[in-house]
Write a protein that holds these residues in place. Structure first.
Motif, PDB file in Angstrom:
ATOM      1  N   SER A 293       2.108   2.173  -3.263  1.00 18.13           N
ATOM      2  CA  SER A 293       1.069   2.712  -4.127  1.00 18.13           C
ATOM      3  C   SER A 293       0.754   4.167  -3.778  1.00 18.13           C
ATOM      4  CB  SER A 293      -0.175   1.836  -4.063  1.00 18.13           C
ATOM      5  OG  SER A 293      -1.276   2.536  -3.622  1.00 18.13           O
TER       6      SER A 293
ATOM      7  N   THR B 141      -6.338   2.789  -3.612  1.00 16.29           N
ATOM      8  CA  THR B 141      -5.433   1.747  -3.128  1.00 16.29           C
ATOM      9  C   THR B 141      -6.229   0.581  -2.559  1.00 16.29           C
ATOM     10  OG1 THR B 141      -3.963   3.526  -2.471  1.00 16.29           O
ATOM     11  CG2 THR B 141      -3.426   1.321  -1.678  1.00 16.29           C
TER      12      THR B 141
ATOM     13  N   CYS C 279      -1.402   7.195  -5.566  1.00 17.15           N
ATOM     14  CA  CYS C 279      -2.758   6.661  -5.469  1.00 17.15           C
ATOM     15  C   CYS C 279      -3.448   7.192  -4.211  1.00 17.15           C
ATOM     16  CB  CYS C 279      -2.702   5.140  -5.375  1.00 17.15           C
ATOM     17  SG  CYS C 279      -3.027   4.355  -6.934  1.00 17.15           S
TER      18      CYS C 279
ATOM     19  N   GLU D 217       0.835  -1.199   0.000  1.00 14.45           N
ATOM     20  CA  GLU D 217       0.000   0.000   0.000  1.00 14.45           C
ATOM     21  C   GLU D 217       0.868   1.247   0.000  1.00 14.45           C
ATOM     22  OE1 GLU D 217      -3.136  -0.295   3.074  1.00 14.45           O
ATOM     23  OE2 GLU D 217      -2.645  -2.421   2.930  1.00 14.45           O
TER      24      GLU D 217
END
Lengths: 293, 274
Positions: free
Chosen positions: B171, B181, B176, B168
């Motif tokens: 990302s 995400t 994002c 995560e």
């Protein structure tokens, strides 16, 4: 900048938590609190009066002879259902995990009764008890089955127990199998090399090591059977002569048919407390027997 | 080792004979669903004279099977989808953000799981009745969502805790947003627990009788368990069609079970252990 971050957090909270928390609050939390309050009032659907009456509803519940008899009936039903379904499930699981051909299919087969809901389950057994078994009884002179079990006040009790155990056993079996697979193979081997016989292994090792599964199964079967409703409705409808009304059935009748909402709710809360106390006590007692591997 | 082989054969036989006895109630109902009521009463264990589907046609029309089936399908599908989507999101929120309010809310949901529906039903019907919200499939779906959320959040919470945060983080570096995400990276990873939860919730909602019986009042809204009940209370002695009705209500779940057998068993195991 700090304010911005806070605002962002509120946004995240509302986006990820908003819908579920709203549903949870509106469907569970608020009714739960209103329900508790309701038991201290004399609310009635006709006059819509919410005056506070203290514990008088609870006193009424314990003065109600029918509720107490039905509670006693429910407790006997729970005791026999829990015992029978757990013994059956334990036994089937034990054999199934000891190397039987087609274990996967057998497991799936024994689980099948759990696909159907209480209403269908009840009607299924109703036809068996009221038509098929009496036919066999008359045909072959089996006195036990000559008349329908559902028309006799004592035998209708056993009809309920059998139908419930039939379904529950397959469910609990799955959990017992998971429990047995957790018993380490080397412990079992070591024991049999040391000369322990089968019953010692079962009592001292398998039983002890599967206590977590036993706790879960007894907990599940207790709460399920204490709260049985659908099956009761479709199998016996509380009959004959109201002799097989389980607690939940009684509560539904009280609240929605005789419009005694406050008393029905007080009964529901008492039932909940009984289930919670019994379930917690059993898991506490059994956990004391648990051993670490 | 003949003794050992003998005991293995005995064990196998015992289990298969046991299974047949265990499934006998089903077999008897299927057998009798092809007989006339007259023939059933004369001999409920005899083989049907000729396999006639007239009971099925009769029951199908009288119990309004199609309507009950579609109502059940709509309520189950939407109920399960909503539970899965929103409890995954909330489970994610509770794991990734250790705010005080989240801990309190999570605890409340855990506590809620111990409260049986019977404690909620009377105030629920009272409140929603006063607001004029009963007799609506949408409201029923929403109720299932409310009741299903605690277990869902609990299961997703346990699963997401075991997923590493690094994916995560990278990302986020790529720019994002949090929601994106979640949907693109986290949600696909949750597949095993989604299947487990779906199995548990489908069995629960599809077979539930008490809640729909209190909420859905008009015959047009009936789910399958409700139409089965209505049908049996109306045609108490017409055994042929009644047997056919039972078989028809069992078939949809049975088909699903045959397809998803292993998932169902796994779902039950995981649901119980958690």
């Amino acid at each position: 900048m700090k304010n911005n971050k806070k605002l962002n957090n509120v946004g995240i909270f509302l986006f990820f938590g908003g819908p579920s928390l709203f549903a949870f609050a509106v469907v569970f939390l608020i009714p739960f609190i209103v329900g508790l309050y309701l038991t201290f009032t004399n609310w009635h659907i006709i006059n819509n009066d919410w005056s506070f009456v203290g514990f008088s509803n609870y006193v009424d519940v314990f003065r109600d002879k029918t509720f107490l008899t039905q509670l006693e009936f429910t407790i006997w039903y729970v005791i026999f259902t829990v015992l029978i379904s757990n013994f059956l499930a334990f036994f089937i699981a034990l054999v199934l995990t000891s190397g039987v051909k087609g274990e996967r299919w057998l497991r799936a087969g024994y689980f099948t009764p759990n696909l159907i809901g209480g209403i269908v389950l009840g009607y299924l057994w109703q036809t068996l008890f009221s038509r098929v078994l009496p036919f066999l009884g008359q045909q072959y002179g089996w006195t036990l089955f000559e008349t329908s079990w559902l028309t006799s006040t004592d035998k209708a009790f056993w009809a309920l127990v059998i139908a419930t155990s039939w379904q529950l056993a397959g469910y609990l079996m799955i959990i017992y199998i998971a429990g047995f697979t957790g018993v380490p193979k080397d412990v079992l081997e070591a024991a049999s090399i040391d000369g322990a016989n089968k019953s010692t292994i079962l009592r001292k090792i398998i039983l002890r090591l599967s206590i977590p599964a036993i706790v879960v199964c007894i907990f599940l079967s207790l709460s399920r059977s204490f709260l049985t409703y659908d099956l009761n409705l479709s199998l016996t409808k509380g009959g004959p002569f109201g002799s097989t009304e389980l607690a939940t059935y009684h509560i539904v009748q009280k609240a929605f048919l005789s419009n005694q909402y406050a008393i029905g709710q007080a009964e529901a809360i008492i039932l909940f407390v009984i289930v919670a106390v019994v379930a917690l006590t059993q898991s506490y007692l059994l956990k004391k027997l648990e051993v670490e591997v | 080792m003949p003794a050992r082989r003998f005991s293995a054969i005995l064990k196998n036989t015992l289990m298969y004979v046991g299974l047949i006895i265990f499934l006998l109630p089903f077999l008897l109902v299927i057998l009798n669903s092809f007989k006339t009521t007259q023939h059933f009463i004369e001999n409920p264990i005899a083989w049907p004279k000729n396999f006639s589907f007239s009971n099925y046609i009769d029951a199908f029309q009288k119990m309004n099977f199609m309507q009950g089936f579609i109502n059940s399908l709509v309520i189950t599908v939407f109920g399960v989808l909503l539970i899965i989507l929103f409890s995954a999101m909330t489970g994610y929120l509770f794991v990734r953000f250790k705010w005080k309010v989240n801990k309190v809310l999570f605890f409340m949901m855990l506590a809620a799981m111990t409260v049986p529906f019977q404690v909620i039903m009377i105030p629920l019907v009272m409140l929603y009745g006063n607001l004029g919200l009963l007799d609506s499939k949408t409201v029923l779906i929403f109720m299932y969502m409310g009741f299903g959320i605690p277990l869902g959040v609990f299961m997703f919470h346990g699963f997401i805790k075991g997923i590493s945060y690094e994916l995560e983080e990278s990302s986020f570096i790529d720019g994002c947003t949090r929601p994106r995400t979640f949907f693109q990276i986290v949600l696909p990873l949750l597949k095993p627990i989604i299947v487990t939860l779906a199995v548990l919730d489908v069995l629960w909602i599809w077979n539930d009788y008490l809640l729909p019986s209190l909420v859905l009042l008009s015959p047009g809204n009936r789910t399958l368990p409700l139409s089965t009940y209505a049908f049996f209370s109306t045609y108490t002695v017409d055994y042929g069609p009644l047997m056919a009705a039972l078989v028809m209500t069992i078939i949809p779940v049975l088909i699903l079970y045959i397809i998803l057998q292993d998932h169902v068993i796994k779902g039950i195991t995981e649901g119980a252990i958690k």
